[in-house]
Design a protein around this motif. Structure first.
Motif, PDB file in Angstrom:
ATOM      1  N   HIS A 184      -1.303   9.837  -5.227  1.00  0.00           N
ATOM      2  CA  HIS A 184      -1.832   8.710  -6.019  1.00  0.00           C
ATOM      3  C   HIS A 184      -2.838   9.013  -7.504  1.00  0.00           C
ATOM      4  CE1 HIS A 184       1.654   6.310  -6.166  1.00  0.00           C
ATOM      5  NE2 HIS A 184       1.758   6.879  -4.882  1.00  0.00           N
ATOM      6  N   LEU A 185      -3.341  10.443  -6.569  1.00  0.00           N
ATOM      7  CA  LEU A 185      -5.032   9.933  -6.703  1.00  0.00           C
ATOM      8  C   LEU A 185      -5.080  11.190  -7.876  1.00  0.00           C
ATOM      9  CD1 LEU A 185      -7.347  10.423  -3.912  1.00  0.00           C
ATOM     10  CD2 LEU A 185      -7.443   8.037  -5.406  1.00  0.00           C
ATOM     11  N   LYS A 186      -4.351  12.010  -7.757  1.00  0.00           N
ATOM     12  CA  LYS A 186      -3.919  13.194  -8.505  1.00  0.00           C
ATOM     13  C   LYS A 186      -2.773  13.473  -9.433  1.00  0.00           C
ATOM     14  CE  LYS A 186      -6.405  16.178  -6.920  1.00  0.00           C
ATOM     15  NZ  LYS A 186      -6.361  17.403  -5.636  1.00  0.00           N
ATOM     16  N   LYS A 203      -2.924  -5.006   6.619  1.00  0.00           N
ATOM     17  CA  LYS A 203      -3.512  -5.504   7.308  1.00  0.00           C
ATOM     18  C   LYS A 203      -4.065  -6.074   9.319  1.00  0.00           C
ATOM     19  CE  LYS A 203      -4.467  -8.811   3.888  1.00  0.00           C
ATOM     20  NZ  LYS A 203      -3.907 -10.238   2.987  1.00  0.00           N
ATOM     21  N   LYS A 204      -3.084  -6.406   9.134  1.00  0.00           N
ATOM     22  CA  LYS A 204      -1.844  -5.925  10.739  1.00  0.00           C
ATOM     23  C   LYS A 204      -3.182  -5.160  11.224  1.00  0.00           C
ATOM     24  CE  LYS A 204       0.496  -8.542  13.871  1.00  0.00           C
ATOM     25  NZ  LYS A 204       0.644  -9.380  14.050  1.00  0.00           N
ATOM     26  N   MET A 205      -3.410  -4.375  10.973  1.00  0.00           N
ATOM     27  CA  MET A 205      -3.357  -2.850  11.608  1.00  0.00           C
ATOM     28  C   MET A 205      -4.978  -2.617  11.252  1.00  0.00           C
ATOM     29  SD  MET A 205      -0.685  -0.716  11.955  1.00  0.00           S
ATOM     30  CE  MET A 205       1.088  -0.033  12.935  1.00  0.00           C
ATOM     31  N   GLN A 206      -5.119  -3.706  10.291  1.00  0.00           N
ATOM     32  CA  GLN A 206      -6.823  -3.034  10.180  1.00  0.00           C
ATOM     33  C   GLN A 206      -7.439  -1.824   9.702  1.00  0.00           C
ATOM     34  OE1 GLN A 206      -8.735  -4.966  13.978  1.00  0.00           O
ATOM     35  NE2 GLN A 206      -8.366  -6.842  13.061  1.00  0.00           N
ATOM     36  N   LEU A 207      -6.155  -1.488   8.607  1.00  0.00           N
ATOM     37  CA  LEU A 207      -6.768   0.163   8.489  1.00  0.00           C
ATOM     38  C   LEU A 207      -7.762   0.012   6.654  1.00  0.00           C
ATOM     39  CD1 LEU A 207      -2.915   1.314   8.712  1.00  0.00           C
ATOM     40  CD2 LEU A 207      -5.121   1.275  10.452  1.00  0.00           C
ATOM     41  N   LEU A 208      -8.598  -0.400   6.575  1.00  0.00           N
ATOM     42  CA  LEU A 208      -9.308  -1.148   5.566  1.00  0.00           C
ATOM     43  C   LEU A 208     -10.088   0.112   5.026  1.00  0.00           C
ATOM     44  CD1 LEU A 208     -10.887  -2.185   2.982  1.00  0.00           C
ATOM     45  CD2 LEU A 208     -12.408  -3.067   4.342  1.00  0.00           C
ATOM     46  N   ASN A 209     -10.438   0.678   5.906  1.00  0.00           N
ATOM     47  CA  ASN A 209     -11.347   2.363   5.989  1.00  0.00           C
ATOM     48  C   ASN A 209     -10.295   3.046   5.753  1.00  0.00           C
ATOM     49  OD1 ASN A 209     -13.169   1.710   6.628  1.00  0.00           O
ATOM     50  ND2 ASN A 209     -13.433   1.552   8.943  1.00  0.00           N
ATOM     51  N   GLU A 210      -9.134   3.550   5.658  1.00  0.00           N
ATOM     52  CA  GLU A 210      -7.627   4.191   5.982  1.00  0.00           C
ATOM     53  C   GLU A 210      -7.112   4.392   4.189  1.00  0.00           C
ATOM     54  OE1 GLU A 210      -8.495   3.432   8.402  1.00  0.00           O
ATOM     55  OE2 GLU A 210      -8.414   5.085   9.593  1.00  0.00           O
ATOM     56  N   LEU A 211      -7.536   3.045   4.057  1.00  0.00           N
ATOM     57  CA  LEU A 211      -6.638   2.376   2.113  1.00  0.00           C
ATOM     58  C   LEU A 211      -8.262   2.801   0.794  1.00  0.00           C
ATOM     59  CD1 LEU A 211      -5.435  -1.314   2.555  1.00  0.00           C
ATOM     60  CD2 LEU A 211      -4.003   0.509   1.841  1.00  0.00           C
ATOM     61  N   MET A 212      -9.299   2.536   1.647  1.00  0.00           N
ATOM     62  CA  MET A 212     -10.272   3.593   0.852  1.00  0.00           C
ATOM     63  C   MET A 212     -10.030   4.716   0.795  1.00  0.00           C
ATOM     64  SD  MET A 212     -13.882   0.914   1.968  1.00  0.00           S
ATOM     65  CE  MET A 212     -14.901   2.456   2.031  1.00  0.00           C
ATOM     66  N   ASP A 213      -9.503   5.593   1.482  1.00  0.00           N
ATOM     67  CA  ASP A 213      -9.830   6.428   1.938  1.00  0.00           C
ATOM     68  C   ASP A 213      -8.708   7.605   0.809  1.00  0.00           C
ATOM     69  OD1 ASP A 213     -10.174   9.758   2.589  1.00  0.00           O
ATOM     70  OD2 ASP A 213      -9.527   9.109   4.595  1.00  0.00           O
ATOM     71  N   ARG A 214      -7.398   6.317   1.860  1.00  0.00           N
ATOM     72  CA  ARG A 214      -6.340   6.971   0.448  1.00  0.00           C
ATOM     73  C   ARG A 214      -6.123   6.159  -1.290  1.00  0.00           C
ATOM     74  NH1 ARG A 214      -2.344  10.766   3.437  1.00  0.00           N
ATOM     75  NH2 ARG A 214      -3.132  10.296   5.497  1.00  0.00           N
ATOM     76  N   GLY A 215      -7.530   5.861  -1.556  1.00  0.00           N
ATOM     77  CA  GLY A 215      -7.174   5.024  -3.040  1.00  0.00           C
ATOM     78  C   GLY A 215      -6.456   3.880  -2.939  1.00  0.00           C
ATOM     79  N   GLY A 216      -6.832   2.908  -2.082  1.00  0.00           N
ATOM     80  CA  GLY A 216      -5.617   1.996  -2.097  1.00  0.00           C
ATOM     81  C   GLY A 216      -3.971   2.176  -2.074  1.00  0.00           C
ATOM     82  N   ASN A 217      -3.584   3.601  -1.684  1.00  0.00           N
ATOM     83  CA  ASN A 217      -2.290   3.811  -1.177  1.00  0.00           C
ATOM     84  C   ASN A 217      -1.425   3.291  -0.149  1.00  0.00           C
ATOM     85  OD1 ASN A 217       0.393   4.875  -0.570  1.00  0.00           O
ATOM     86  ND2 ASN A 217      -0.035   7.219  -1.703  1.00  0.00           N
ATOM     87  N   TYR A 218      -1.321   1.925   0.154  1.00  0.00           N
ATOM     88  CA  TYR A 218      -1.585   1.689   1.361  1.00  0.00           C
ATOM     89  C   TYR A 218      -0.045   2.368   2.583  1.00  0.00           C
ATOM     90  CZ  TYR A 218       2.201  -0.960  -1.346  1.00  0.00           C
ATOM     91  OH  TYR A 218       2.912  -1.651  -2.515  1.00  0.00           O
ATOM     92  N   VAL A 219       1.294   2.957   2.179  1.00  0.00           N
ATOM     93  CA  VAL A 219       2.282   3.582   2.251  1.00  0.00           C
ATOM     94  C   VAL A 219       1.214   4.911   2.823  1.00  0.00           C
ATOM     95  CG1 VAL A 219       4.622   5.051   1.771  1.00  0.00           C
ATOM     96  CG2 VAL A 219       3.862   3.685   0.229  1.00  0.00           C
ATOM     97  N   ALA A 220       0.906   5.738   2.409  1.00  0.00           N
ATOM     98  CA  ALA A 220       0.041   6.814   2.856  1.00  0.00           C
ATOM     99  C   ALA A 220      -0.943   6.725   4.168  1.00  0.00           C
ATOM    100  CB  ALA A 220      -0.114   7.638   1.515  1.00  0.00           C
TER     101      ALA A 220
END
Length: 1155
Positions: A238-240, A493-510
C-alpha cells in the motif's frame, strides 16, 4: 549455389541423419563441404536451389556428411538428454513450452513503438507551482491521489517537474518476459529539485511519489494512445502505488506498461535507512501533539526497505544483464521458473516470489558457482529447485553483496527485522522483506516435491510440474477463510502490534499476518506438515476512484496440509504441572488447558478436544484454529469459514451426530474376521478351507453406505412356514435393503475333485449345504444354503459364502474342437469366475491395506461413488473402476501429496477424470508397489500397439496389465464423454463454492443431476424405494422399513429378506424388454426418478419381419414397402404396467424428440 536447410520436424526418408541446419553458419559449412562433392551432387544442389522459396525439401547428404562425427555441442546435448531428461520427449516439451511463452519479434516491435510514444508524452507533462504537501487542491477533481493518507497532516513541499530520466527496467530488456501477461516496467526518475532533506520521514517521500504519478495519470488519461489508465499497488504494497497503461483498440491486451516513480540517484543517505533505523515517528502516526519524553522509537525496517527498493531499480537491472550476458540458459531457466511459480500461485500479491526475485536467485547461484554459463534452461530450473529445497532463507539468509564495508548491515541485522532474508547486490535491500516464514516454507516444500517428481522415471514430470495448476483448494487438505480481513485490526490491538502497523503504513493485514500464522503453526504443531496463507492481492482501480482500503483485499485463505498420523489426535499433552513451561502452556491454551493424570503416573497440563466419531476427529484442527484465533487475536468464529469437511454430509446417514460410516465398517470387518476364524476351524469338512477372502466393497472400506446391523420386524412380513422364510407384505412399505456381503472360501486341492465343470458345480453345492449345517451346529448361526452359495446371518449382517476351487477357471477354459482336439481359450464363464475368485479378492485385500496407510482413502472413494451414482450413472461405471481411480490419487499423487481429507481427495478425483488423456494413455495403478520401471514401459508400449481393441477407459494394475478387466464392458465412449462433461462442470461449481466464504456453500448442488438431458422420466413411489433415506437431500417424509435395531430384545429365528430392491428388479425387466430401444439411468442410493434416453438408431424404420415386432408398429413409407417403427405410446404404457405399484408417473419430454 545454395543448399536448402533440412526441416527440423519430421525430416523425411533414408539415412538423412540427425543434423539440422537452422542458421547461417550451418549453410556456410554445407556449402564449403559441397565443394568437394562429385558433379552429380552439385547438379542436384543447383536444381534444388531453384525450387520455390519457402518449400522445405529433403536434402540428400553425402556419405561424408552422414558419418561425420558429432560436434561438441551435439555431444553435450545427447549427454544431457541421457543424464538429465528421462527421455528426449521431456527436452522437446520444454523447448515447445519456451517457444509458447516467449515474446515474438513482431510483438516486440509494437511494444517498442508504444514505449517511445510514452516517453515523448512523459517529457511533455507540464510543471506545477510549489504547494504544501498536504494541500492537494491543485489536483483536478477527477483524479484521486493513489495513497491512503492516514494521518492526513504531513510536512514538506511538492511541485511537479518533468522526469529527469525514463528507463525501461525489469524482465522486458532481459528477455525473461513471458506470456500471457506481458508487463513492461518503466522507471520514471523524479528530479532532485522535488525532494527535500527529510523526505525519508513520515511517508513524505511515498506521498510525493503518489502525487507525482497522479499528475502524470491526469495528463496521460486525455491521450488517445491509451485504452486504459489505472492505478494499482506494486506487489500489493500500500505504500507503493504504480500507474498502469494499456494501448488503445485491438492491442489493448498486448502489453501493460507499469510506471514506477523513483528518487534521483544518490539522494537518500543509505545509513538513514538501515533496518535498525526509525523513520516513522510515533507521535506523528498517532496524531499526538508532541513526542513523549525520552521514548525510544522502534525501528521501521519494512518502511525503510520500501524506499531503498526504489533506489536500486536500475542498478539491479544492470546486475542481472551482466549475469545473463553470454548465458542463454538463464533466460530459459527464469522463464520456466516463472511458469512453475505461476502454477503454484506464488508469483502475485504481498510477499510473493515474483519473476524479479527468481532472476536474482539464478544470479546468486551463478555468483556462487552453483550453476555455470553452459547450462540449459532445464538445468537452471533444476538447480534453483534443488537450492530452494535444501536452504531455509528464514533461518540463514543469503546476500548478493560483495562489498566488505563493515558499516553495512549484517545478515543478522536483517534476520532481526525480517522473517525471510535475501539481500540485493547493494547490501541494503531485502528482496524478501514482505514474505512470511510460512510462505517460504511452502516454496521450500513445493521445491522438494518437484525434485522428487523430476527424479521419478515413471511419471511425466513436465506435465505435472509446469502444466498442472495447484490452486489452494485442491492442494491443501483443509482450507479456511477469514471472511472479513477488517477483523485483523482488532487482532493488531490484541497482539499489541503498533510498531508493526507504523512500519507497514497502517496496513493491518500485512502487520498481523506473520503473527497469526506463527500462532497457528504453534497450535497445530504436530498435526500439520505445512500451514500457508493466500497472498493479499491489491485490485486495480480507475484514476478517478479513491484508492482501495486495507479491507478491500477480499478474504484471506489459509491452507493446512495434515499429518495423517497425528491430525486426528484428541489429546494435546503439555509439560508436567511443576515445570516452569506449564504456565506458558496454560497461557497459550487458555481455559481449555487442565491438569490430568496419565497412566505412567505423571500429572501434566493437557488439552482434550471433544470428538467421538472419525469425521469429528478429522475436524479437530478446526476447533484448534477457532479457539486460538478467538483467544489471542479476538477473531470470532463467525468470521471464519472452515471448509474441511463440508462435502461429507452426502455420505452421512441418519440424524446427527451420526458419523460418516467409518465406525460401521470397522464393526463389519470385525464380524467378518470372526466368521473367517470360525470357517478355518470348522470340524467335519471333507476338505480344509485354505483361504477366506472377502470381496464386498465394505470389506475394503469403499461402500458408500455400509450395511447396518438389523433384525426383521415380523409384523411387516408374512411367514412361509415350510420354507422357514419371510415374505414382505404388499400393503406395507418395502423393507429396508439388506446387502449380502460376498466372501470367497477357497477349498484345498485334492484328487477327489472331479474334472468336469458340471460335476464341480454339484460338489460345490454339496459344500454349501455342509457349510450351512456345520455353522449352525457348531456356532448356532442362522444359515440358508442354495446351490451357488450359502447365506449366513451373523451380528445383524448377512455374509454370502461362495466356495471356490482353484482349478475350476482352468477347466472352464477347455474347448473341444470339431476335430476332437482339446484346446484352452478364455470363455465368458471362465473370465467371470476368475474375476470373482482371483481379481476381486486381490483388489479387496490391496485396497484394505491402502486404507490402513491412508485413512482418507475410504471417504474419498465413497464421495466419488456417491457423485457418480448421483449423476444417474450407477450402472455405467463399475464399483471397482471407481475404487481404482480413487486409489491412483493416493498411490500416484504427484504433483500433490496424498490426500489427508476426503474433500480434497474428491476434488482431485474430478480433476483426474477431466484432465487425464484417456484416449492416448493407460492409467497405471501400482497396487502394493508391485510394478517396476520396466513394467511401466511394457504396459505403455503394449497399450499403444493394441489401442483400437482396448476399452475407452484403460486401467492397468500389477495383476492386470493388458486387458483392464474392470472397464472392459463399461463405460462406453458416450458415457465416458458424458461423465467428463459432468466432472468438469462439477469441479468448476464446487471450487467456486468452496473458495467463496460469503457464498451459499451449497455443495450438494453438484450431487443433484441435471434431468433436462433425458427424453423420458419415470417417477417412482418413495414408499417402495428401500434405500430412500440415502438420497442426497433428506426426504421430508420417511417410512418405517420393517427392521429393528440389532440390539432389540427379539430372537431372530427366520432368515430376513436379503438383497431385495424392487427398483433394481424393475430396471432389469426394463433393460431386458427395451434395451435395444433405450438406455436407462438411475441413482441406486434412493433415487426417485429413472432417466430414459432413446437410442438414436431405434427410430430408424426397419423392414417388416414377424419375428421383430416387439414394441414396434407398422408404418408405410411407400405403397410397396412395409416398415416398422417404435410404438412409443405402447412402450410408455408398458413402462407403467411393468412397474405397477412402484411407478408414480411417466413423464415424456416430447419437445426433445418426435416420432
Amino acid at each position: 549455389m545454395k543448399l536448402e536447410p533440412r526441416a527440423a520436424a519430421g525430416g523425411g526418408g533414408g539415412g538423412g541423419g540427425e543434423r539440422v541446419f537452422d542458421n547461417a553458419e550451418g549453410d556456410m559449412e554445407t556449402q564449403e563441404e559441397n565443394q568437394d562433392l562429385p558433379k552429380k551432387g552439385k547438379a542436384q544442389g543447383r536444381k534444388r536451389a531453384s525450387a520455390p522459396e519457402g518449400v522445405v525439401k529433403q536434402v540428400k547428404l553425402s556419405r561424408a556428411d552422414l558419418y561425420k562425427l558429432p560436434t561438441n555441442e551435439e555431444l553435450n546435448q545427447l549427454k544431457e538428454t541421457e543424464n538429465l531428461f528421462h527421455s528426449s520427449l521431456l527436452r522437446l516439451q520444454i523447448e515447445e513450452l519456451l517457444k509458447e511463452v516467449k515474446l515474438k519479434e513482431k510483438k516486440k516491435q509494437k511494444i517498442d513503438a508504444f514505449l517511445h510514444e510514452i516517453n515523448t508524452l512523459l517529457s511533455a507533462v507540464p510543471e506545477t507551482l510549489e504547494t504544501d504537501l498536504a494541500d492537494q487542491s491543485w489536483l483536478p477533481k477527477d483524479v484521486k491521489v493513489p495513497f491512503l493518507q492516514v494521518p492526513s497532516s504531513v510536512k514538506g513541499k511538492f511541485r511537479f517537474l518533468p522526469p529527469a530520466t525514463v528507463t525501461v527496467v525489469g524482465s522486458y530488456l532481459l528477455g525473461t518476459c513471458i506470456k500471457p501477461e506481458i508487463n513492461v516496467d518503466l522507471a520514471v526518475t523524479m528530479p532532485r529539485a522535488i525532494l527535500q532533506d527529510k523526505d525519508n520521514l513520515n511517508q513524505r517521500y511515498h506521498r510525493k511519489r503518489a502525487l507525482y504519478l497522479a499528475h502524470i495519470a491526469q495528463h496521460l488519461s486525455k491521450e488517445k494512445l491509451f485504452g486504459s489508465v489505472r492505478f494499482t499497488y506494486m506487489n500489493s504494497n500500500h505504500l507503493k502505488p504504480i500507474l498502469l497503461l494499456q494501448p488503445q483498440g485491438k492491442d489493448e491486451k498486448l502489453v501493460t506498461v507499469r510506471l514506477y516513480a523513483c528518487p534521483a540517484p544518490g539522494f537518500f543517505k543509505p545509513s538513514r535507512l538501515y533496518p535498525s533505523k526509525n523513520n516513522v515517528r510515533t507521535a506523528w502516526f498517532l496524531e499526538q501533539g508532541s513526542p513523549g519524553e525520552g521514548a525510544a522509537e522502534s525501528p521501521t525496517p519494512h518502511y525503510n526497505n520500501s524506499i531503498l527498493c526504489d533506489t536500486g531499480l536500475e542498478s539491479n537491472l544492470l546486475f542481472l544483464a551482466g549475469a545473463g550476458a553470454d548465458f542463454p540458459g538463464m533466460r530459459d531457466g527464469v522463464a520456466l521458473l516463472k511458469v512453475w511459480l505461476h502454477q503454484r500461485e506464488l508469483d502475485k500479491g504481498l510477499g510473493c516470489l515474483n519473476g524479479f526475485m527468481a532472476s536474482m536467485l539464478v544470479a546468486y547461484l551463478l555468483a556462487k558457482h552453483k550453476i555455470s554459463q553452459g547450462m540449459s534452461g532445464y538445468q537452471v530450473l533444476r538447480s534453483v529447485l534443488q537450492f530452494l529445497a535444501t536452504s531455509d532463507l528464514s533461518a540463514t539468509g543469503i546476500s548478493l553483496s560483495k562489498d566488505s564495508d563493515s558499516s553495512l548491515p549484517t545478515l543478522a541485522d536483517f534476520h532481526q527485522a525480517f522473517e525471510v532474508v535475501f539481500v540485493d547486490p547493494s547490501g541494503l535491500v531485502n528482496l524478501c522483506a514482505d514474505m512470511t516464514a510460512s510462505k517460504y516454507k511452502q516454496v521450500q516444500f513445493e521445491a522438494k516435491r518437484s525434485m522428487e517428481v523430476l527424479d521419478d522415471r515413471t511419471v511425466d514430470g513436465f506435465q505435472l510440474l509446469l502444466m498442472t495448476p495447484k490452486p489452494l483448494i485442491r492442494t491443501f487438505d483443509h482450507v479456511f477463510h477469514l471472511k472479513h480481513v477488517s477483523k485483523l485490526q482488532g487482532a493488531c490491538k490484541k497482539m499489541q502490534l503498533l510498531n508493526e502497523l507504523m512500519d507497514r503504513g497502517g496496513n493491518y493485514v500485512a502487520a498481523a499476518l506473520p503473527f497469526v500464522t506463527s500462532l497457528l503453526a504453534r497450535g497445530l504443531a504436530g498435526r500439520v506438515l505445512l500451514l500457508t496463507h493466500s497472498l493479499p492481492q491489491a485490485p486495480q482501480w480507475p484514476i478517478s476512484a479513491e484508492p482501495p482500503k486495507h479491507k478491500d483485499a477480499g478474504h484471506l485463505s489459509f491452507g493446512l496440509l495434515l499429518t495423517p498420523e497425528f491430525a486426528t489426535s484428541i489429546l494435546e499433552k503439555g509439560p508436567e504441572a511443576d515445570r516452569p513451561e506449564a504456565a506458558e502452556f496454560r497461557k497459550f491454551w487458555g481455559e481449555k488447558s487442565e491438569l490430568r493424570r496419565f497412566q505412567d503416573g505423571a500429572i501434566c497440563e493437557a488439552v482434550v478436544w471433544g470428538a467421538e466419531t472419525m469425521c469429528q476427529k478429522r475436524l479437530i484442527p478446526e476447533q484448534i484454529v477457532k479457539h486460538l484465533l478467538w483467544l489471542h487475536a479476538d477473531i470470532p468464529e463467525s468470521s471464519i469459514c472452515y471448509t474441511g469437511a463440508v462435502l461429507e454430509s452426502v455420505i452421512r446417514v441418519g440424524r446427527e451426530p451420526a458419523g460418516t460410516g467409518e465406525e460401521a465398517m470397522v464393526s463389519i470387518v470385525r464380524s467378518y474376521d470372526d466368521l473367517s476364524r470360525k470357517l478355518w476351524n470348522l470340524e467335519g469338512l471333507p476338505l480344509m478351507v485354505t483361504a477366506v477372502q472377502g470381496t464386498h466393497p465394505t470389506l475394503r472400506y469403499t461402500d458408500v453406505f455400509p450395511p447396518t446391523p438389523m433384525k426383521p420386524d415380523y409384523s411387516y412380513h408374512m411367514r412361509i412356514k415350510d420354507k422357514e422364510s419371510l415374505l414382505p407384505l404388499a400393503e406395507k412399505p418395502c423393507p429396508a435393503y439388506i446387502a449380502p456381503m460376498k466372501v470367497v472360501c477357497h477349498m484345498e486341492g485334492s484328487g477327489q475333485w472331479p474334472q468336469d465343470k458340471e460335476a464341480i458345480k454339484r460338489v460345490k453345492a454339496a459344500f454349501h449345504l455342509r457349510l450351512a449345517e456345520l455353522l449352525s451346529q457348531q456356532h448356532q448361526l442362522l444359515c440358508r444354503p442354495v446351490a451357488t452359495h450359502t447365506d449366513v446371518y451373523k451380528d445383524g449382517y448377512v455374509f454370502r459364502l461362495q466356495v471356490a476351487y482353484h482349478r475350476e477357471p482352468h477347466i472352464l477354459k477347455e474347448v473341444v474342437t470339431p476335430e476332437g482336439m482339446l484346446k484352452y481359450r478364455d470363455t465368458e464363464e471362465s473370465q467371470q469366475l476368475e474375476l470373482e475368485t482371483l481379481h476381486l479378492p486381490y483388489l479387496t485385500s490391496s485396497l484394505h491395506g491402502l486404507q490402513q496407510q491412508h485413512p482418507a482413502f475410504s471417504g474419498t472413494c465413497r464421495l466419488a461413488k456417491r457423485w457418480v451414482r448421483a449423476q444417474l450413472l450407477s450402472d455405467s461405471l463399475s464399483d471397482e473402476c471407481v475404487d481404482l481411480l480413487a486409489a491412483s490419487l493416493f498411490l500416484h499423487p504427484a504433483p500433490f501429496t496424498p490426500p489427508s481429507s476426503p474433500q480434497v481427495g474428491f476434488l482431485r478425483f474430478l480433476h483426474l477424470l477431466t484432465t487425464f488423456d484417456w484416449k492416448n494413455s493407460p492409467l497405471i495403478v501400482n497396487l502394493n508397489a508391485d510394478l517396476k520401471d520396466a513394467d511401466y514401459t511394457e504396459i505403455r508400449n503394449e497399450f499403444v500397439a493394441a489401442r483400437p481393441h482396448l476399452p475407452v477407459m484403460f486401467i492397468a494394475t500389477p495383476r492386470d496389465k493388458r486387458s483392464s478387466v474392470w472397464t472392459k464392458e463399461r463405460p462406453s465412449a458416450q458415457i465416458l464423454q458424458r461423465l467428463l462433461v459432468l466432472a468438469l462442470e462439477s469441479l468448476r461449481a464446487l471450487e467456486e463454492q468452496l473458495t467463496d466464504p460469503l457464498g451459499s456453500q451449497d455443495v450438494k448442488m453438484v450431487f443433484r443431476p441435471p434431468l433436462d438431458f433425458y427424453d423420458i422420466l419415470i417417477h417412482l413411489n418413495a414408499k417402495q424405494i428401500p434405500r430412500h433415506l440415502e438420497g442426497v437431500d433428506r426426504p421430508a417424509k420417511s417410512f418405517s422399513r420393517g427392521m429393528l435395531k440389532s440390539d432389540a430384545p427379539v430372537k431372530t429365528l427366520v432368515f430376513p429378506v436379503v438383497g431385495y430392491d424392487p427398483v433394481q428388479c424393475y430396471l432389469q425387466e426394463l433393460r431386458e424388454a427395451f434395451g435395444d430401444l433405450a438406455l436407462f439411468f438411475y441413482d441406486s442410493h434412493g433415487g426417485e426418478v429413472i432417466g430414459v434416453l432413446w437410442k438414436p438408431s431405434s427410430f430408424a424404420p426397419q423392414p417388416f419381419k414377424a419375428s421383430n415386432m416387439k414394441g414396434r408398429m407398422m408404418a408405410s413409407l411407400s405403397c410397396e414397402e412395409l416398415v416398422t417403427v417404435p410404438n412409443v405410446e405402447a412402450i410408455l404404457e408398458d413402462f407403467e404396467i411393468l412397474g405397477e405399484g412402484l411407478v408414480r408417473s411417466v413423464e415424456a419430454r416430447t419437445e426433445k424428440w418426435t416420432i
